[in-house]
Design a protein around this motif. Structure first.
Motif: not given
Ligand code: ADE
Length: 426
Positions: A122-125, A144-146, A171-175
């Motif tokens: 995930l550090d690869l962004e 890492r939500p950012e 849950s409404g969190r898949m944006s």
């Protein structure tokens, strides 16, 4: 070695295995004509150029061919294992040495290492994530939500991963948009059914070398994977019992000629138990206690939660490794022995090589085309789960048929007209 983002370039078992891995990757490629055609087009068109990706997959010869395809599309991809026991170490080495693709995966890695690899990746962004089981996406959302702002889209390979993603969506969190690759017809009809059907029995056989003919196999779960395992078990001469909680699937199993009963009732009857439910503790302590001496138990579902091995250990007086991928538990009291295969992790990848390349050809064609679709439609797709358009599914099937040298009929003008009319009837 480091990549431009300063993460180490690989964490694999032994780079000396690379040559052997390459031979096997090329062997698999022969059975992946659809993916090869996509790779050739990607080499010309470079549709993913400049993007970054984390691909969390079982590191197999088939995945290596997907990774080559993605690389040909111009993407900077990092591969991590989607299961601690499914990595083929020679393939991981070949990807690094022969194909220049960073891999973080070692067969038998601890859960800590597995999770460290997820976080490092995930550090690869990444702009894109290919997930198999949704561990990367779940970690991104939790820790890492950012990173979500940068995500163009993600894809999910398995039924289990999609169960998690549907809960996330609810849950409404898949944006961001996610392609449900598993739900493509050219994926689950073939990979889940024929792939799991064959490779699961392959895993059981390689781990034990037992004869299936005349044995009683209890298949727990009659989704596409369960159907495949049951069908192939019967084809090998086994008597198949199916356990299922869904009444419609249970009737389907009955009408497919299977015996259907509860796990409780099947426990004393089975010689081999195979779970493919995607759920937790479907075979629990009280079921193990009823099994006969020598019963074999394996899981082919994505996570290692289907067998309650803690409960089994509690009712056992002794545990012994008899051969690779076979652990014998001796039960207190009766002294009966229950053999657990592959530590309860997916047996087809732990003890065998996973699904054969010919079915993964279609699954990974879906993955490659999903990535292209996400990038082509960047900013245009609504957040949430999507299917690839039906034309893409049909195109993959048509290419597969063509590669097999099979021609099929097409509708005549008269047929098309008939299908579009409501007037014609009795
Ligand atoms: N899942 C099941 N079989 C597989 C394979 N051969 N490669 C990658 N993922 C898989």
């Amino acid at each position: 070695m480091t990549t431009s983002t300063q993460i180490p370039n690989y964490d694999v078992k032994d780079l000396n295995l690379a040559k052997a891995g390459r031979m096997r990757i090329e062997w698999a490629e022969r059975e992946m004509p659809v993916l090869r055609l996509i790779r050739e087009r990607f080499e010309r068109e470079r549709p993913l150029a400049g993007k970054k990706m984390v691909a969390c997959c079982h590191i197999t010869t088939e995945t290596a061919n997907l990774a080559r395809t993605l690389k040909a599309a111009g993407i900077d991809a990092v591969l991590i294992a989607s299961n601690p026991l499914s990595t083929q170490d020679d393939v991981a080495a070949a990807l690094v040495v022969e194909y220049g693709i960073p891999v973080f995966a070692i067969k038998g890695e601890t859960p800590e290492t597995y999770n460290r690899h997820v976080r490092m990746a995930l550090d690869l962004e990444p702009d894109l994530i290919i997930d198999d089981g949704s561990d990367v996406v779940a970690t991104m959302v939790k820790e890492r939500p950012e990173l979500i702002n940068k995500i163009i889209g993600t894809t999910e390979e398995t039924t289990t991963g999609l169960v998690r993603l549907r809960a996330l969506e609810k849950s409404g969190r898949m944006s961001w948009p996610t392609i449900a690759v598993n739900d493509a017809q050219t994926k689950h009809f073939f990979d889940n059914r024929y792939g799991t059907g064959q490779s699961t029995l392959d895993g059981v056989i390689r781990a034990t070398n037992i004869l299936l003919a005349g044995r009683t196999i209890v298949v727990v779960g009659y989704g596409w994977c369960g159907k495949g395992v049951a069908m192939r078990g019967r084809g090998m001469g086994a008597n198949v019992i199916v356990c299922e909680i869904n009444p419609i699937r249970a009737i389907e199993a009955v009408m497919d000629g299977m015996r259907v009963m509860t796990i409780e009732d099947a426990a004393p009857l089975g010689d081999i138990f195979i779970t493919v439910t995607g759920n937790r503790h479907v075979i629990d302590g009280h079921h193990f206690a009823k099994m006969h001496d020598g019963a074999l138990v394996a899981n082919s579902g994505h996570f290692d939660v289907e067998l309650n091995l803690v409960a089994l250990a509690e009712i056992s007086e002794e545990k012994e490794q008899l051969r690779p991928f076979v652990e014998q538990y001796r039960l207190k009291g009766t002294g009966n022995r229950v053999m657990v295969l592959g530590e309860g992790r997916l047996i087809n990848l732990a003890a065998a090589e996973g699904h054969p390349a010919s079915v993964m050809d279609m699954s990974f064609a879906n993955q490659a085309l999903s990535c292209e679709y996400l990038v082509k439609n960047e900013g245009k797709l609504a957040p949430g789960l999507h299917l690839l358009p039906e034309e893409v599914d049909n195109e993959i099937a048509s290419l597969k048929l063509a590669a097999m040298g099979i021609k099929i009929d097409t509708l005549t003008a008269e047929m098309i007209e008939y299908m579009n009319t409501w007037e014609a009837g009795t």
